[in-house]
Design an enzyme around this catalytic site. Structure first.
Site, PDB file in Angstrom:
ATOM      1  N   ARG A 173      36.578  83.472  21.028  1.00  0.00           N
ATOM      2  CA  ARG A 173      36.772  83.227  22.461  1.00  0.00           C
ATOM      3  C   ARG A 173      35.813  84.151  23.195  1.00  0.00           C
ATOM      4  NH1 ARG A 173      41.392  81.370  25.393  1.00  0.00           N
ATOM      5  NH2 ARG A 173      41.634  82.250  27.480  1.00  0.00           N
ATOM      6  N   HIS A 194      36.109  74.046  26.310  1.00  0.00           N
ATOM      7  CA  HIS A 194      37.402  74.506  25.778  1.00  0.00           C
ATOM      8  C   HIS A 194      37.973  73.376  24.918  1.00  0.00           C
ATOM      9  CE1 HIS A 194      40.815  76.890  25.260  1.00  0.00           C
ATOM     10  NE2 HIS A 194      41.268  77.024  26.482  1.00  0.00           N
ATOM     11  N   GLN A 236      41.757  73.268  23.611  1.00  0.00           N
ATOM     12  CA  GLN A 236      42.708  72.908  24.658  1.00  0.00           C
ATOM     13  C   GLN A 236      42.681  71.403  24.915  1.00  0.00           C
ATOM     14  OE1 GLN A 236      44.908  75.054  26.718  1.00  0.00           O
ATOM     15  NE2 GLN A 236      45.704  72.972  26.847  1.00  0.00           N
ATOM     16  N   ASP A 289      43.327  72.904  36.878  1.00  0.00           N
ATOM     17  CA  ASP A 289      43.082  74.197  36.248  1.00  0.00           C
ATOM     18  C   ASP A 289      42.860  75.210  37.361  1.00  0.00           C
ATOM     19  OD1 ASP A 289      42.593  76.125  34.316  1.00  0.00           O
ATOM     20  OD2 ASP A 289      40.511  75.509  33.949  1.00  0.00           O
ATOM     21  N   CYS A 295      46.352  73.850  31.775  1.00  0.00           N
ATOM     22  CA  CYS A 295      46.131  74.624  30.550  1.00  0.00           C
ATOM     23  C   CYS A 295      46.666  76.048  30.649  1.00  0.00           C
ATOM     24  CB  CYS A 295      44.662  74.601  30.155  1.00  0.00           C
ATOM     25  SG  CYS A 295      43.571  75.464  31.296  1.00  0.00           S
ATOM     26  N   ARG A 312      48.855  73.453  21.448  1.00  0.00           N
ATOM     27  CA  ARG A 312      47.690  74.206  21.021  1.00  0.00           C
ATOM     28  C   ARG A 312      47.837  74.604  19.552  1.00  0.00           C
ATOM     29  NH1 ARG A 312      44.761  77.191  24.707  1.00  0.00           N
ATOM     30  NH2 ARG A 312      43.639  77.976  22.871  1.00  0.00           N
TER      31      ARG A 312
END
Length: 333
Positions: free
Chosen positions: A113, A140, A143, A243, A283, A311
């Site tokens: 990440r 991402h 996700q 988001d 998310c 996830r």
């Protein structure tokens, strides 16, 4: 003058998941089918038994990613090796290539990440083991895979034959230039979904990412579009996602961004334009009263906690898929 070390040739059979379109449409469906099975049978696959070690590196704040990957690696029979990015300082204290060559000799896979997509690509190029994008500034994909599983579960697309998402519509409102905007375009198009982004001027997806999504959509029969009028994106949608307006690293722009994005809040009036059975995705972390109202986030149409759990199952499926690809290559010699 130092002579640059030539980059290694890709190792046979090594697959990485750096962006959503690193898998084909058929492979995406395979991963989603596996994720659904692993949700029902948590310990059905153990490709990292031994235990084999999976390095998990964090350069950015994390909660769901840390919990889901560490739990997932353990349930797959492996050992999750947590690497503190603040201590490792990959790219400054040591080059990405040097770190990759150290890790690749000791671990079976790397989860990272980080900020720059190019660094992630360098890790995959030099390590010789599968690398998974646990979030970059550009994409991402883990996700997005979890979100597709969630949509399938809640819109009747999770049949005995596996997730069927073709023909459904996903609307995303907010910052179309961030990693979720990019990943929704690519992953949704791969799944055969229509993906509509509603975002302010100057905050649309990168042209090259949009072009990639459009090319995929032509192959899968999907449709992707970007709208300044967010209502056009949401009308009739089966799923509506948003988001944060301020992604990690953009904290200094908070006031400006909140002013620009204020008209793009996901509230009940906007949600009413979607299909009556539409589900709501986020998310997380969510900022109630900003990109989404409390009424919507905590309302009956939100499937956000299922999404957060998924996830775990999606990432276990991704790791299993990558391990299987490597094993098949070994068997072929």
């Amino acid at each position: 003058m130092t002579t640059p070390v030539p980059a290694p040739s890709p190792s046979p059979g090594i697959r990485s998941f750096l962006a959503d379109d690193d898998v084909s449409s058929a492979e995406q469906r395979e991963i989603l089918e596996l994720a659904a099975r692993l949700k029902a049978e948590r310990h059905a696959e153990r490709p990292y038994a031994g235990p084999q070690c999976v390095a998990i590196i964090f350069d950015k704040p994390t909660l769901r990613t840390q919990v889901s990957f560490t739990t997932g690696v353990a349930e797959l029979g492996g050992y999750p090796l947590m690497v503190d990015g603040n201590l490792a300082k990959i790219g400054s204290r040591e080059s990405v290539a040097d770190v990759a060559r150290v890790l690749g000799r000791q671990v079976s896979a790397i989860v990272w990440r980080t900020f720059h997509q190019s660094d992630l690509e360098g890790m995959a190029q030099w390590s010789g083991v599968p690398v998974v994008n646990a979030l970059t500034d550009d994409f991402h994909p883990c996700q997005a895979m979890a979100d597709l599983l969630t949509i399938a579960e809640h819109t009747g697309g999770l049949a005995a034959s596996g997730p069927a998402l073709a023909g459904r519509t996903l609307a995303y409102v907010g910052d179309g230039s961030n990693n979720m905007g990019h990943s929704y375009l690519l992953s949704g198009a791969l799944a055969g979904m229509d993906v509509h982004l509603g975002c302010p001027p100057d905050f649309g997806p990168r042209p090259d990412v949009l072009a990639r999504a459009e090319a995929i959509a032509r192959e899968t029969g999907a449709h992707v579009s970007v709208h300044e009028d967010l209502r056009l994106a949401v009308v009739g949608a089966d799923a509506v996602a948003t988001d944060t307006w301020v992604s990690m690293g953009q904290e200094g722009e908070s006031d400006k961004r909140e002013e620009v994005f204020a008209p793009y809040q996901l509230d009940s009036a906007l949600l009413d334009l979607a299909d009556p059975e539409a589900v709501v995705l986020h998310c997380l972390p969510a900022y109630r009263g900003k990109e989404i109202t409390s009424e919507v986030l905590d309302g009956p149409r939100a499937v956000i906690w299922d999404e957060a759990e998924n996830r775990l199952h999606a990432q276990k499926a991704i790791l299993t898929f990558l391990a299987s690809a490597r094993e098949r290559a070994r068997e072929r010699g």
